[in-house]
Design a protein around this motif. Structure first.
Motif, PDB file in Angstrom:
ATOM      1  N   PRO A   1       0.871  -1.274   0.068  1.00  0.00           N
ATOM      2  CA  PRO A   1       0.203   0.052   0.159  1.00  0.00           C
ATOM      3  C   PRO A   1       0.880   1.296   0.188  1.00  0.00           C
ATOM      4  O   PRO A   1       0.518   2.350  -0.645  1.00  0.00           O
ATOM      5  CB  PRO A   1      -0.785  -0.116   1.299  1.00  0.00           C
ATOM      6  CG  PRO A   1      -0.951  -1.600   1.495  1.00  0.00           C
ATOM      7  CD  PRO A   1       0.463  -2.056   0.973  1.00  0.00           C
ATOM      8  N   VAL A   2       1.913   1.206   0.686  1.00  0.00           N
ATOM      9  CA  VAL A   2       2.917   2.469   0.797  1.00  0.00           C
ATOM     10  C   VAL A   2       3.455   2.564  -0.609  1.00  0.00           C
ATOM     11  O   VAL A   2       3.554   3.799  -0.900  1.00  0.00           O
ATOM     12  CB  VAL A   2       4.081   2.210   1.850  1.00  0.00           C
ATOM     13  CG1 VAL A   2       5.058   3.108   1.667  1.00  0.00           C
ATOM     14  CG2 VAL A   2       3.450   2.322   3.061  1.00  0.00           C
ATOM     15  N   ASP A   3       3.791   1.857  -1.637  1.00  0.00           N
ATOM     16  CA  ASP A   3       4.119   2.040  -2.716  1.00  0.00           C
ATOM     17  C   ASP A   3       3.249   2.440  -3.626  1.00  0.00           C
ATOM     18  O   ASP A   3       3.370   3.624  -4.436  1.00  0.00           O
ATOM     19  CB  ASP A   3       4.551   0.455  -3.369  1.00  0.00           C
ATOM     20  CG  ASP A   3       5.703  -0.043  -3.006  1.00  0.00           C
ATOM     21  OD1 ASP A   3       6.670   0.650  -2.449  1.00  0.00           O
ATOM     22  OD2 ASP A   3       5.619  -1.344  -2.652  1.00  0.00           O
ATOM     23  N   VAL A   4       1.992   1.997  -3.586  1.00  0.00           N
ATOM     24  CA  VAL A   4       0.591   2.844  -4.175  1.00  0.00           C
ATOM     25  C   VAL A   4       0.540   4.338  -3.953  1.00  0.00           C
ATOM     26  O   VAL A   4       0.425   5.109  -4.653  1.00  0.00           O
ATOM     27  CB  VAL A   4      -0.502   1.977  -4.008  1.00  0.00           C
ATOM     28  CG1 VAL A   4      -1.657   2.676  -4.714  1.00  0.00           C
ATOM     29  CG2 VAL A   4      -0.259   0.476  -4.577  1.00  0.00           C
ATOM     30  N   ILE A   5       0.711   4.421  -2.740  1.00  0.00           N
ATOM     31  CA  ILE A   5       0.494   5.933  -2.036  1.00  0.00           C
ATOM     32  C   ILE A   5       1.584   6.497  -2.614  1.00  0.00           C
ATOM     33  O   ILE A   5       1.501   7.988  -2.920  1.00  0.00           O
ATOM     34  CB  ILE A   5       0.212   5.701  -0.764  1.00  0.00           C
ATOM     35  CG1 ILE A   5      -0.899   5.046  -0.229  1.00  0.00           C
ATOM     36  CG2 ILE A   5       0.522   7.152   0.011  1.00  0.00           C
ATOM     37  CD1 ILE A   5      -1.028   4.836   1.284  1.00  0.00           C
ATOM     38  N   LYS A   6       2.818   6.294  -2.465  1.00  0.00           N
ATOM     39  CA  LYS A   6       3.991   7.001  -2.973  1.00  0.00           C
ATOM     40  C   LYS A   6       3.931   7.283  -4.342  1.00  0.00           C
ATOM     41  O   LYS A   6       4.281   8.449  -4.721  1.00  0.00           O
ATOM     42  CB  LYS A   6       5.275   6.483  -2.588  1.00  0.00           C
ATOM     43  CG  LYS A   6       5.848   6.124  -1.141  1.00  0.00           C
ATOM     44  CD  LYS A   6       7.077   5.666  -0.982  1.00  0.00           C
ATOM     45  CE  LYS A   6       7.553   5.578   0.335  1.00  0.00           C
ATOM     46  NZ  LYS A   6       8.950   4.713   0.510  1.00  0.00           N
ATOM     47  N   TYR A   7       3.516   6.469  -5.063  1.00  0.00           N
ATOM     48  CA  TYR A   7       3.295   6.573  -6.651  1.00  0.00           C
ATOM     49  C   TYR A   7       2.306   7.667  -6.868  1.00  0.00           C
ATOM     50  O   TYR A   7       2.588   8.576  -7.554  1.00  0.00           O
ATOM     51  CB  TYR A   7       3.207   5.449  -7.387  1.00  0.00           C
ATOM     52  CG  TYR A   7       2.772   5.540  -8.834  1.00  0.00           C
ATOM     53  CD1 TYR A   7       4.084   5.577  -9.606  1.00  0.00           C
ATOM     54  CD2 TYR A   7       1.753   5.445  -9.325  1.00  0.00           C
ATOM     55  CE1 TYR A   7       3.922   5.938 -11.007  1.00  0.00           C
ATOM     56  CE2 TYR A   7       1.315   5.850 -10.916  1.00  0.00           C
ATOM     57  CZ  TYR A   7       2.727   5.830 -11.488  1.00  0.00           C
ATOM     58  OH  TYR A   7       2.427   5.880 -13.109  1.00  0.00           O
ATOM     59  N   LEU A   8       1.064   7.552  -6.240  1.00  0.00           N
ATOM     60  CA  LEU A   8      -0.030   8.514  -6.382  1.00  0.00           C
ATOM     61  C   LEU A   8       0.437  10.052  -5.816  1.00  0.00           C
ATOM     62  O   LEU A   8       0.101  10.910  -6.557  1.00  0.00           O
ATOM     63  CB  LEU A   8      -1.213   8.259  -5.615  1.00  0.00           C
ATOM     64  CG  LEU A   8      -1.711   6.990  -6.197  1.00  0.00           C
ATOM     65  CD1 LEU A   8      -2.968   6.535  -5.495  1.00  0.00           C
ATOM     66  CD2 LEU A   8      -2.194   7.088  -7.810  1.00  0.00           C
ATOM     67  N   VAL A   9       1.184  10.074  -5.145  1.00  0.00           N
ATOM     68  CA  VAL A   9       1.928  11.427  -4.493  1.00  0.00           C
ATOM     69  C   VAL A   9       2.896  12.105  -5.535  1.00  0.00           C
ATOM     70  O   VAL A   9       2.817  13.232  -5.699  1.00  0.00           O
ATOM     71  CB  VAL A   9       2.375  11.287  -3.258  1.00  0.00           C
ATOM     72  CG1 VAL A   9       3.174  12.410  -2.667  1.00  0.00           C
ATOM     73  CG2 VAL A   9       1.149  10.857  -2.176  1.00  0.00           C
ATOM     74  N   ARG A  10       3.721  11.359  -5.961  1.00  0.00           N
ATOM     75  CA  ARG A  10       4.499  11.717  -6.939  1.00  0.00           C
ATOM     76  C   ARG A  10       3.982  11.884  -8.292  1.00  0.00           C
ATOM     77  O   ARG A  10       4.536  12.860  -9.078  1.00  0.00           O
ATOM     78  CB  ARG A  10       5.646  10.446  -7.248  1.00  0.00           C
ATOM     79  CG  ARG A  10       6.561  10.259  -6.188  1.00  0.00           C
ATOM     80  CD  ARG A  10       7.568   9.568  -6.780  1.00  0.00           C
ATOM     81  NE  ARG A  10       7.248   7.909  -7.196  1.00  0.00           N
ATOM     82  CZ  ARG A  10       7.460   6.879  -6.533  1.00  0.00           C
ATOM     83  NH1 ARG A  10       8.488   6.801  -5.593  1.00  0.00           N
ATOM     84  NH2 ARG A  10       6.896   5.936  -6.875  1.00  0.00           N
ATOM     85  N   LYS A  11       2.814  11.440  -8.675  1.00  0.00           N
ATOM     86  CA  LYS A  11       2.132  11.977 -10.174  1.00  0.00           C
ATOM     87  C   LYS A  11       1.615  13.236  -9.829  1.00  0.00           C
ATOM     88  O   LYS A  11       1.153  13.764  -9.297  1.00  0.00           O
ATOM     89  CB  LYS A  11       1.284  10.991 -10.395  1.00  0.00           C
ATOM     90  CG  LYS A  11       1.616   9.627 -10.821  1.00  0.00           C
ATOM     91  CD  LYS A  11       2.332   9.821 -12.012  1.00  0.00           C
ATOM     92  CE  LYS A  11       2.865   8.953 -12.966  1.00  0.00           C
ATOM     93  NZ  LYS A  11       3.587   9.398 -13.830  1.00  0.00           N
TER      94      LYS A  11
END
Length: 134
Positions: free
Chosen positions: A124-134
């Motif tokens: 879940p952290v990977d998904v959240i980090k990816y969304l924040v970077r986008k």
């Protein structure tokens, strides 16, 4: 919101740390500490994936007498969830949420390099980090 074109390979953590099936709990814990990871994948001598050990699996055994000599089979989750790197990220996130899964093992595709081997982990952290970077 997770877009239609986002794929697991866009967000996953690469470079899966693996441990051999004959590793002890102490060896698994040492590997996790030295590699600064919260989970490892158990593989046989041919690289086939057999299980997954998280930091919580280790912590749950710490009170046991002689926990250090427990086998990896005593530690690892009985089932693992795998996904394809080209899977839609929104579908993987939904799978984690619905099944209360904290990590998905991302497996290489058949007939690509070392076929069907762990190439990443999606949390879940990977998904959240990816969304924040986008």
């Amino acid at each position: 919101m997770i877009g239609e074109n986002m794929q697991v390979k866009d967000a996953m953590s690469r470079g899966v740390v693996t441990v051999p099936m004959d590793a002890t709990a102490a060896e698994v814990a040492e590997t996790m500490a030295n590699r600064d990871v919260s989970a490892v994948v158990a593989v046989d001598k041919n690289g086939e994936t057999f299980g997954f050990v998280s930091e919580m699996d280790i912590l749950s055994r710490l009170g046991d007498k002689n926990w250090e000599i427990d086998s990896i089979e005593d530690l690892m989750a009985s089932s693992i969830e795998t996904v394809n790197p080209d899977m839609k990220l929104k579908d993987a996130a939904k799978q984690m949420a619905e099944k209360h899964i904290h990590r998905l093992i991302v497996m290489s595709e058949d007939k690509v390099g070392a076929s069907y081997r762990p190439i990443g982990i999606l949390s879940p952290v990977d998904v959240i980090k990816y969304l924040v970077r986008k």
